[in-house]
Structures are given as structure tokens and as C-alpha cells.
Design a protein around this motif. Structure first.
Motif, PDB file in Angstrom:
ATOM      1  N   CYS A 113     151.107 -30.428  47.499  1.00 32.88           N
ATOM      2  CA  CYS A 113     151.604 -30.921  46.211  1.00 32.88           C
ATOM      3  C   CYS A 113     152.583 -29.922  45.600  1.00 32.88           C
ATOM      4  CB  CYS A 113     150.439 -31.159  45.246  1.00 32.88           C
ATOM      5  SG  CYS A 113     149.236 -32.374  45.828  1.00 32.88           S
ATOM      6  N   PRO A 114     153.631 -30.411  44.952  1.00 24.79           N
ATOM      7  CA  PRO A 114     154.605 -29.514  44.300  1.00 24.79           C
ATOM      8  C   PRO A 114     154.123 -29.046  42.930  1.00 24.79           C
ATOM      9  CG  PRO A 114     155.311 -31.785  44.091  1.00 24.79           C
ATOM     10  CD  PRO A 114     154.041 -31.822  44.895  1.00 24.79           C
ATOM     11  N   VAL A 115     152.982 -28.393  42.883  1.00 22.43           N
ATOM     12  CA  VAL A 115     152.392 -27.979  41.610  1.00 22.43           C
ATOM     13  C   VAL A 115     153.274 -26.921  40.953  1.00 22.43           C
ATOM     14  CG1 VAL A 115     150.348 -27.002  40.505  1.00 22.43           C
ATOM     15  CG2 VAL A 115     150.109 -28.472  42.519  1.00 22.43           C
ATOM     16  N   SER A 332     151.893 -22.579  38.985  1.00 20.94           N
ATOM     17  CA  SER A 332     151.659 -22.694  40.417  1.00 20.94           C
ATOM     18  C   SER A 332     150.184 -23.022  40.613  1.00 20.94           C
ATOM     19  CB  SER A 332     152.043 -21.405  41.143  1.00 20.94           C
ATOM     20  OG  SER A 332     151.258 -20.317  40.671  1.00 20.94           O
ATOM     21  N   LEU A 333     149.749 -23.046  41.863  1.00 20.61           N
ATOM     22  CA  LEU A 333     148.334 -23.290  42.127  1.00 20.61           C
ATOM     23  C   LEU A 333     147.465 -22.170  41.576  1.00 20.61           C
ATOM     24  CD1 LEU A 333     148.280 -24.772  45.746  1.00 20.61           C
ATOM     25  CD2 LEU A 333     147.543 -25.897  43.632  1.00 20.61           C
ATOM     26  N   SER A 334     147.969 -20.950  41.642  1.00 20.98           N
ATOM     27  CA  SER A 334     147.218 -19.825  41.078  1.00 20.98           C
ATOM     28  C   SER A 334     147.308 -19.783  39.559  1.00 20.98           C
ATOM     29  CB  SER A 334     147.731 -18.507  41.663  1.00 20.98           C
ATOM     30  OG  SER A 334     149.119 -18.360  41.408  1.00 20.98           O
ATOM     31  N   ASN A 335     148.368 -20.343  39.005  1.00 22.72           N
ATOM     32  CA  ASN A 335     148.531 -20.445  37.555  1.00 22.72           C
ATOM     33  C   ASN A 335     148.857 -21.906  37.220  1.00 22.72           C
ATOM     34  OD1 ASN A 335     148.890 -19.732  34.812  1.00 22.72           O
ATOM     35  ND2 ASN A 335     151.113 -19.520  35.127  1.00 22.72           N
ATOM     36  N   PRO A 336     147.855 -22.796  37.296  1.00 24.55           N
ATOM     37  CA  PRO A 336     148.118 -24.230  37.154  1.00 24.55           C
ATOM     38  C   PRO A 336     148.542 -24.590  35.735  1.00 24.55           C
ATOM     39  CG  PRO A 336     145.768 -23.823  37.239  1.00 24.55           C
ATOM     40  CD  PRO A 336     146.428 -22.517  37.519  1.00 24.55           C
ATOM     41  N   PRO A 337     149.248 -25.712  35.592  1.00 22.43           N
ATOM     42  CA  PRO A 337     149.637 -26.172  34.254  1.00 22.43           C
ATOM     43  C   PRO A 337     148.406 -26.587  33.450  1.00 22.43           C
ATOM     44  CG  PRO A 337     150.250 -27.769  35.936  1.00 22.43           C
ATOM     45  CD  PRO A 337     149.812 -26.551  36.656  1.00 22.43           C
TER      46      PRO A 337
END
Length: 406
Positions: A113-115, A332-337
Motif C-alpha cells: 500500500c502507498p501509505v 509512512s508505515l512507521s509513522n502512519p497518518p
């Protein structure tokens, strides 16, 4: 006393005998003439037979990309590749504990996914080349093959942009495709299809595909090293670099009225006007030549039910970039929205069980009150740029709808 009678031929018999003899003479003369003509004999093992054999094999190989089912393989190759990677992952996790399997599968699927990506800046590039079977008698990429190869690029882009929608059983319907041919793509020339989302409304999402080719001349390499994109002392040519800089007509003039107005203080071009002006230029920012622009109108479906584009974009992880400053950490995945928790509730703990998300796509989103629709808040930071893009593509759509009444 018996008298003998001699039967005389009638006039009809005499005429028939005359034409019969004339016809036979004519046919025999024609046969003798044909016998005198040189004949082209092809026997097994002769030079002519070998030449024809190699020509047939060569034509067969040159048109390999047009063999039966080849187009289907090219279109669905990304799907088969992704499926193969999924099977390889399951094979590696075959002897792992159940919790490890679930965690690794969820991680692998989330990485697709383009998170954290900006949907209006996320560009997918598909690479191809103008093969002989795709070219016309002018030795250029045939107009029909622009659409033929765009099918391959569209499905590959769909897997990059909307992998969760595809896993949940959703599909993407093509409503319209508008082509604007600017410059030809020569035979055997490599080219790229660069796809990017231009905007969306409550039903349609518009994706712009740009066909570009890279110059192969030595001057283009020198141009990148100088500010302004041109080598010193070179003439101001806007020709096709693939043909050695031969000039072709362009759709813009050196003096841009929008620039003139902004410099004189009369008017400042809006973002929509800047997008419309940029679409008239035949050179990309990286120096590539713009050959064709295509606008695709798409909508998201689950069965026959239409899914709002903002909901699909939010579930995939698209979000506006943080505006707290230049030092703000990108999502990002480590810092999700902030809304990523709502997405995880729909997906659930089991990464392969998307029944809750399927139900939400099928109409469950309508039960969420207007003020609590988190997917609309997820993309509200893109509203100004989204409206600017819709002004451009919306004008194209309204113009085409007006043509129906002509």
C-alpha cells in the motif's frame, strides 16, 4: 422406286461449328503463349525455398508480441507476478508459528500500500517500446496501439495505487479515455507512460497518462549540465530529438500571455491556469519529450455499487503531506497518518479476511454520519489542489458532453 435424300446442315449448325472451331483455336493459342512464359519454380532444398522459409520465420518472430493470447499475458503479467510472490511468501512461512505467519503476511500486504503518499504527486511509470507490430506504415507507433499498451499500464498502476481495493474484490470501471496526440513515437523507440491522479469528485477519479520519449542525441546530455536546459551556443529548437532535432510545429509560442500578464501586474495565473498552460508544453521537467497526453475517467466498483474515491484513497493510505514545517516527519508505515487506525479496524487482525471492508465498501459507509466520515478528513488537505485539477479535467468532460448534442 425409292429415292435417296441427303440431309443438309442447317444455318444454326453451321454457326455452331464455326464458333466451336474459333473457340478451340483461341484456347490453344492462349495455352501455347503461357507455355512460352518463364515459370518460377520452388522446390524443397532450392535457394528460393530457403529464402521464403527464413522470411516467413522472421515475420513470425517480428510479430511475436501480437501472437494469440500475448496481449492477455502482457496485461495480466503484474497480477501473475504478485501472485507468485505471495505463494513464495507462504512457502517460506510454511513451518512458522501461526502468529508469525499472521504478522509477516500483514506486514507484506501493508508494504504494497502507498501509505503516506500524496495521491496528486504519486507517479507510476510503465516502460515500453514501439515494436514493429505496433507501428504503422509511417514507421511510427500506431494510434490504436497507444490504447492497446495503455491497458497494460492501467492494470499495473491499479495494483500500485489500489492494492487493497483489488484484494477486497473491488474493480475499476473505465468511463472515458481522451487522447491528445502531440508528437509521433518512432519505430523501435523506447517510451514511458507516466500516470498520475489529477483529481476526483464524488464518483469519478481522473488519471492523466503522459507518453514521453527520451532524447538520444549528445546535445541533450550537455543540456542537463547547464541552467536553462540547453547547451551554450545551441539554437532554440523545439524539434524531435529522435530525428536529430528536426523542427516540428508546436502548440505554444515563446511569449506566454499568462506570463506577460503576471509580469505586468494585470493578473496572476491560478493553479488551474498553470496546469492548463503546462499541458501545452512538449518538454517534461527532466528533459523528456512529451508525445501524447491521455485523460482517463475511472470509478471504483464493488459489484454494481460505486465506491467514493476519497474512501478508496484513504483506505490505501494516501494522505496530504504534513504542513507543520520542512522538518515535519513524512507519513509512512512507521509513522502512519492519523486515520490509519480506522483503516486497521476495517481490515481486521487477519490480513486475508477482508469481509468487513467489503461490507463497508458495499454501502456501510453510508451509515457513517456526515461529520464523522474520517476518509473525507484524510484528504481535506488536498482540497485546493484537487479542485484545481478538476477545473482542468472537468472542462474536458463538460466539453465532450456538449459534443453529444451536435
Amino acid at each position: 422406286m425409292l429415292s435417296s435424300r441427303r440431309s443438309h446442315p442447317s444455318a444454326r449448325h453451321i454457326t455452331a461449328m464455326f464458333w466451336d472451331g474459333l473457340f478451340k483455336d483461341t484456347v490453344m493459342d492462349a495455352v501455347r503463349s503461357l507455355a512460352r512464359l518463364p515459370t518460377f519454380r520452388v522446390s524443397v532444398g532450392s535457394l528460393s525455398f530457403s529464402l521464403l522459409k527464413y522470411v516467413a520465420v522472421l515475420l513470425f518472430l517480428v510479430n511475436a508480441r501480437s501472437w494469440p493470447l500475448t496481449w492477455h499475458f502482457r496485461v495480466f503479467r503484474p497480477v501473475m507476478s504478485l501472485r507468485l510472490r505471495w505463494y513464495m511468501l507462504q512457502l517460506r512461512l510454511l513451518l512458522k508459528p501461526k502468529q508469525v505467519k499472521r504478522r509477516e503476511k500483514a506486514k507484506w500486504l501493508q508494504e504494497l500500500c502507498p501509505v503516506g503518499q500524496d495521491p496528486l504527486e504519486f507517479v507510476h511509470t510503465w516502460k515500453g517500446w514501439a515494436s514493429p507490430d505496433d507501428s504503422d506504415f509511417n514507421l511510427h507507433l500506431s494510434n490504436s496501439c497507444y490504447a492497446k499498451n495503455l491497458d497494460c499500464a492501467r492494470l499495473e498502476a491499479a495494483l500500485k495505487y489500489f492494492p487493497t481495493l483489488c484484494r477486497a474484490g473491488g474493480w475499476i470501471a473505465l468511463g472515458a479515455t481522451h487522447f491528445n496526440f502531440l508528437r509521433e513515437i518512432p519505430i523501435l523507440a523506447p517510451y514511458e507512460i507516466r500516470m498520475r491522479i489529477a483529481g476526483w469528485d464524488s464518483k469519478w477519479v481522473y488519471i492523466v497518462a503522459r507518453y514521453v520519449t527520451h532524447p538520444r542525441s549528445k546535445k541533450s546530455k550537455d543540456a542537463k549540465a547547464l541552467p536553462g536546459g540547453k547547451p551554450s551556443g545551441s539554437p532554440d529548437t523545439t524539434g524531435n530529438a529522435h530525428t536529430g532535432g528536426a523542427p516540428y510545429p508546436v502548440l505554444h509560442t515563446p511569449a506566454d500571455p499568462l506570463d506577460a500578464e503576471s509580469k505586468s501586474g494585470v493578473a496572476t495565473p491560478t493553479h488551474a491556469e498553470a496546469l492548463a498552460r503546462a499541458s501545452m508544453v512538449h518538454v517534461e521537467p527532466d528533459g523528456a519529450t512529451l508525445n501524447c497526453v491521455v485523460v482517463n475517467a475511472l470509478c471504483f466498483k464493488t459489484g454494481r455499487i460505486t465506491i467514493p474515491p476519497a474512501l478508496v484513497l484513504a483506505v490505501e493510505g494516501f494522505v496530504a503531506p504534513p504542513s507543520a514545517g520542512a522538518d515535519a516527519e513524512q507519513f509512512s508505515l512507521s509513522n502512519p497518518p492519523p486515520f490509519w487506525g480506522e483503516v486497521q479496524k476495517l481490515i481486521g487482525e487477519e490480513p486475508t479476511d477482508l469481509r468487513r471492508l467489503q461490507k463497508f465498501y458495499a454501502g456501510g459507509w453510508r451509515e457513517v454520519p456526515e461529520g464523522e466520515r474520517w476518509w473525507e478528513k484524510a484528504v481535506e488537505g488536498l482540497e485546493e489542489r484537487r479542485k484545481a485539477g478538476m477545473e482542468v479535467v472537468g472542462a474536458l468532460r463538460s466539453g465532450m458532453e456538449g459534443v453529444r448534442s451536435l
